[in-house]
Scaffold this motif. Structure first.
Motif, PDB file in Angstrom:
ATOM      1  N   ILE A   1      12.535   3.253 -11.047  1.00 26.10           N
ATOM      2  CA  ILE A   1      12.153   3.222  -9.626  1.00 26.10           C
ATOM      3  C   ILE A   1      11.769   4.621  -9.159  1.00 26.10           C
ATOM      4  O   ILE A   1      10.800   4.809  -8.413  1.00 26.10           O
ATOM      5  CB  ILE A   1      13.310   2.660  -8.770  1.00 26.10           C
ATOM      6  N   ARG A   2      12.521   5.611  -9.619  1.00 25.85           N
ATOM      7  CA  ARG A   2      12.213   6.993  -9.239  1.00 25.85           C
ATOM      8  C   ARG A   2      10.804   7.380  -9.694  1.00 25.85           C
ATOM      9  O   ARG A   2      10.062   8.052  -8.955  1.00 25.85           O
ATOM     10  CB  ARG A   2      13.248   7.942  -9.866  1.00 25.85           C
ATOM     11  N   GLU A   3      10.414   6.972 -10.887  1.00 25.88           N
ATOM     12  CA  GLU A   3       9.088   7.301 -11.394  1.00 25.88           C
ATOM     13  C   GLU A   3       7.993   6.653 -10.559  1.00 25.88           C
ATOM     14  O   GLU A   3       6.954   7.277 -10.273  1.00 25.88           O
ATOM     15  CB  GLU A   3       8.966   6.883 -12.862  1.00 25.88           C
ATOM     16  N   ILE A   4       8.208   5.399 -10.162  1.00 27.47           N
ATOM     17  CA  ILE A   4       7.214   4.723  -9.320  1.00 27.47           C
ATOM     18  C   ILE A   4       7.077   5.454  -7.990  1.00 27.47           C
ATOM     19  O   ILE A   4       5.960   5.641  -7.468  1.00 27.47           O
ATOM     20  CB  ILE A   4       7.595   3.251  -9.100  1.00 27.47           C
ATOM     21  N   CYS A   5       8.207   5.870  -7.415  1.00 25.02           N
ATOM     22  CA  CYS A   5       8.159   6.610  -6.154  1.00 25.02           C
ATOM     23  C   CYS A   5       7.387   7.918  -6.322  1.00 25.02           C
ATOM     24  O   CYS A   5       6.539   8.265  -5.489  1.00 25.02           O
ATOM     25  CB  CYS A   5       9.576   6.894  -5.659  1.00 25.02           C
ATOM     26  N   ARG A   6       7.662   8.635  -7.399  1.00 26.93           N
ATOM     27  CA  ARG A   6       6.973   9.912  -7.636  1.00 26.93           C
ATOM     28  C   ARG A   6       5.467   9.697  -7.817  1.00 26.93           C
ATOM     29  O   ARG A   6       4.649  10.448  -7.276  1.00 26.93           O
ATOM     30  CB  ARG A   6       7.566  10.596  -8.867  1.00 26.93           C
ATOM     31  N   ASP A   7       5.109   8.660  -8.548  1.00 23.00           N
ATOM     32  CA  ASP A   7       3.689   8.390  -8.808  1.00 23.00           C
ATOM     33  C   ASP A   7       2.937   7.991  -7.543  1.00 23.00           C
ATOM     34  O   ASP A   7       1.704   8.136  -7.483  1.00 23.00           O
ATOM     35  CB  ASP A   7       3.549   7.276  -9.848  1.00 23.00           C
ATOM     36  N   ASN A   8       3.658   7.472  -6.547  1.00 29.11           N
ATOM     37  CA  ASN A   8       3.001   6.969  -5.335  1.00 29.11           C
ATOM     38  C   ASN A   8       3.330   7.787  -4.087  1.00 29.11           C
ATOM     39  O   ASN A   8       3.066   7.339  -2.981  1.00 29.11           O
ATOM     40  CB  ASN A   8       3.387   5.501  -5.112  1.00 29.11           C
ATOM     41  N   ASP A   9       3.890   8.992  -4.298  1.00 27.12           N
ATOM     42  CA  ASP A   9       4.200   9.893  -3.179  1.00 27.12           C
ATOM     43  C   ASP A   9       5.084   9.199  -2.144  1.00 27.12           C
ATOM     44  O   ASP A   9       4.868   9.306  -0.939  1.00 27.12           O
ATOM     45  CB  ASP A   9       2.912  10.397  -2.541  1.00 27.12           C
ATOM     46  N   ILE A  10       6.087   8.468  -2.647  1.00 32.81           N
ATOM     47  CA  ILE A  10       7.092   7.817  -1.800  1.00 32.81           C
ATOM     48  C   ILE A  10       8.383   8.603  -1.941  1.00 32.81           C
ATOM     49  O   ILE A  10       8.867   8.819  -3.056  1.00 32.81           O
ATOM     50  CB  ILE A  10       7.311   6.353  -2.230  1.00 32.81           C
TER      51      ILE A  10
ATOM     52  N   GLY B   1       0.823  -1.208   0.000  1.00 34.28           N
ATOM     53  CA  GLY B   1       0.000   0.000   0.000  1.00 34.28           C
ATOM     54  C   GLY B   1       0.853   1.252   0.000  1.00 34.28           C
ATOM     55  O   GLY B   1       1.655   1.452   0.927  1.00 34.28           O
ATOM     56  N   ALA B   2       0.694   2.083  -1.014  1.00 33.70           N
ATOM     57  CA  ALA B   2       1.472   3.319  -1.080  1.00 33.70           C
ATOM     58  C   ALA B   2       1.192   4.221   0.114  1.00 33.70           C
ATOM     59  O   ALA B   2       2.055   5.004   0.524  1.00 33.70           O
ATOM     60  CB  ALA B   2       1.157   4.063  -2.380  1.00 33.70           C
ATOM     61  N   ASP B   3      -0.010   4.093   0.690  1.00 33.13           N
ATOM     62  CA  ASP B   3      -0.346   4.918   1.848  1.00 33.13           C
ATOM     63  C   ASP B   3       0.401   4.490   3.102  1.00 33.13           C
ATOM     64  O   ASP B   3       0.358   5.181   4.120  1.00 33.13           O
ATOM     65  CB  ASP B   3      -1.851   4.869   2.105  1.00 33.13           C
ATOM     66  N   LYS B   4       1.114   3.360   3.039  1.00 32.66           N
ATOM     67  CA  LYS B   4       1.893   2.867   4.181  1.00 32.66           C
ATOM     68  C   LYS B   4       3.395   3.087   3.998  1.00 32.66           C
ATOM     69  O   LYS B   4       4.161   2.945   4.947  1.00 32.66           O
ATOM     70  CB  LYS B   4       1.643   1.366   4.378  1.00 32.66           C
ATOM     71  N   ILE B   5       3.832   3.391   2.781  1.00 33.37           N
ATOM     72  CA  ILE B   5       5.263   3.459   2.479  1.00 33.37           C
ATOM     73  C   ILE B   5       5.710   4.913   2.436  1.00 33.37           C
ATOM     74  O   ILE B   5       5.221   5.717   1.651  1.00 33.37           O
ATOM     75  CB  ILE B   5       5.580   2.780   1.128  1.00 33.37           C
TER      76      ILE B   5
END
Length: 472
Positions: A254-263, A225-229
């Motif tokens: 990986i950077r793009e996935i982090c940006r898309d999920n507010d990580i 869950g992105a809301d947990k990471i």
């Protein structure tokens, strides 16, 4: 009372090598000790350093292959740094960072921000790499608390990673044996696969391996869950994991996935910054990524003074300033945060890097990598890999199975012992030898270093043959 008087009478300048070794055995606890020898161990005693060389207690001159611990980037015995240290100590040796500040720390923050990618424009200083990573993680926790997301705290890390020795930073580590007997904040960390191409499944292409790593990351975010990471922490090159260089394009994806999920993406450049890869920071210059935070240490002062830090995105600070909790306090700091002497040394070190050392490192790095690569001719060597002025020689019992010499876990130490005798200090890591010499190394000195390493590996092969441990 007599013992106290004896200790007071001891002048370090008069302590012989033998005396120092005995004192070490009696009073010094070495880092990373084994229980069977803790507090009763002496290690190789180094007396002097000059340029790329160090001298041991027997008077033998050695090439400093690891540059201390990835850190003596501009070499030993640089008068410019010693003078900067002295001048600042005579002007201001210390000030409390709780309610005062000093000019060197402000100027250094400006200079560092000028080299950092994107909107990374603010610096929080620490005493080293572990405390830098710890600070970045605590900032992530504070950031999410203030924004009303107290559940967004999990941290993604990877196999083969090394991020420090403090409790939270060490919890991210993914190297063999680091955590066998140590506790950690396991409930806060989610581990992903090592991005090591050499250890990818047999028959898998590099492109397929890259897709596997990215899919694993994306699937983990979806599952947990992105809301947990809260953050992903990654070294651009996994240094102490054996100079592991992920496949091209992996970090950007990986950077793009982090940006898309507010990580938050935390790039751990404790090793790779300040010239090790030819640039002050490698995240953008070498890998095309703009992290939310960058941690640094080691080469920032070339090891002359303990200093580290975190560079933080302006966007994150703006989010905090716009929050509904203006009185929320980031309750974190260190006695030696923004130390004036450390910052003054770092400023002079940065001058030297910008003037000539970075350009030299970029010029000799291809030669360094090419010469190291010739060691793959040796049957014991499974792979030589590296980038910039960092490299690793990984030894295997069998090239087909890539067996990491399970019959002898001290192959790296064996090679180091032979190299020490021949005039080179190596960083042994189980079945690997890591090299990261001072950035001022010349082509001729690279030839000397690789020649000694070749002979050290050859002698180790002879030893293993004679003992019947290896039949390669």
């Amino acid at each position: 009372m007599a013992a106290v008087q004896d200790l007071r009478a001891t002048d370090i300048t008069e302590t012989s090598g033998d005396d120092a070794i005995e004192l070490g055995k009696r009073h010094l606890i070495q880092p990373w000790p084994y229980a069977g020898s803790v507090g009763a161990e002496a290690r190789a005693l180094i007396g002097e350093g000059n340029g790329i060389y160090i001298t041991d207690s027997s008077g033998k001159r050695l090439i400093d292959g690891p540059a201390g611990m990835w850190c003596v980037n501009i070499g030993h015995r640089r008068e410019e740094l010693a003078k900067a240290m002295y001048d600042q100590a005579m002007a201001l040796s210390y000030n409390t960072p709780w309610y005062t500040m000093n000019a060197p720390s402000a100027e250094l923050a400006r200079r560092i921000a000028g080299h950092a990618p994107g909107d990374l424009s603010h610096v929080f200083y620490t005493t080293g790499g572990s405390s830098a990573v710890e600070t970045a993680l605590r900032f992530m926790q504070f950031y999410n608390n203030v924004r009303g997301r107290p559940e967004k705290k999990l941290i993604l890390s990877r196999g083969g990673a090394y991020h420090g020795s403090t409790y939270l930073s060490a919890s991210l580590n993914g190297r063999p044996r680091d955590r066998d007997w140590m506790d950690g904040a396991d409930e806060l960390v989610v581990k992903l696969s090592s991005p090591d191409p050499f250890r990818r499944p047999q028959g898998m292409s590099l492109a397929a391996f890259t897709d596997f790593l990215v899919d694993e990351f994306r699937d983990t975010v979806a599952r947990v869950g992105a809301d947990k990471i809260g953050a992903f922490v990654g070294e651009p090159v996994q240094a102490s994991g054996g100079v592991v260089i992920a496949p091209d394009g992996y970090l950007k994806r990986i950077r793009e996935i982090c940006r898309d999920n507010d990580i938050l993406y935390i790039s751990d450049e404790v090793v790779t910054a300040f010239g090790r890869l030819g640039y002050v920071f490698a995240s953008d210059e070498m890998f095309g990524i703009d992290p939310d935070m960058i941690t640094f240490a080691k080469g920032v002062t070339s090891g002359y003074f303990p200093l580290g830090g975190v560079i933080i995105s302006e966007r994150l600070l703006e989010d905090l300033r716009r929050s509904n909790h203006p009185d929320a306090m980031f309750g974190h700091g260190l006695t030696y945060t923004s130390h004036p002497i450390g910052c003054a040394v770092a400023l002079k070190n940065l001058d030297l890097l910008e003037e000539v050392v970075l350009a030299h490192a970029q010029e000799v790095a291809p030669y360094f990598q090419a010469q190291l690569k010739t060691l793959e001719e040796l049957p014991l060597v499974g792979e030589v890999r590296g980038l910039g002025l960092m490299g690793c020689v990984e030894c295997v019992a069998d090239r087909d199975s890539k067996d990491p010499l399970q019959l002898d876990k001290d192959v790296g130490k064996r090679i180091d012992a032979h190299c020490h005798e021949l005039g080179l200090l190596v960083r042994p890591l189980i079945n690997m030898c890591v090299m990261s010499p001072p950035l001022i190394i010349t082509r001729e000195q690279i030839d000397d270093m690789v020649g000694i390493l070749r002979e050290g590996i050859s002698r180790t092969m002879d030893d293993l043959h004679k003992e019947g441990v290896w039949h390669g």
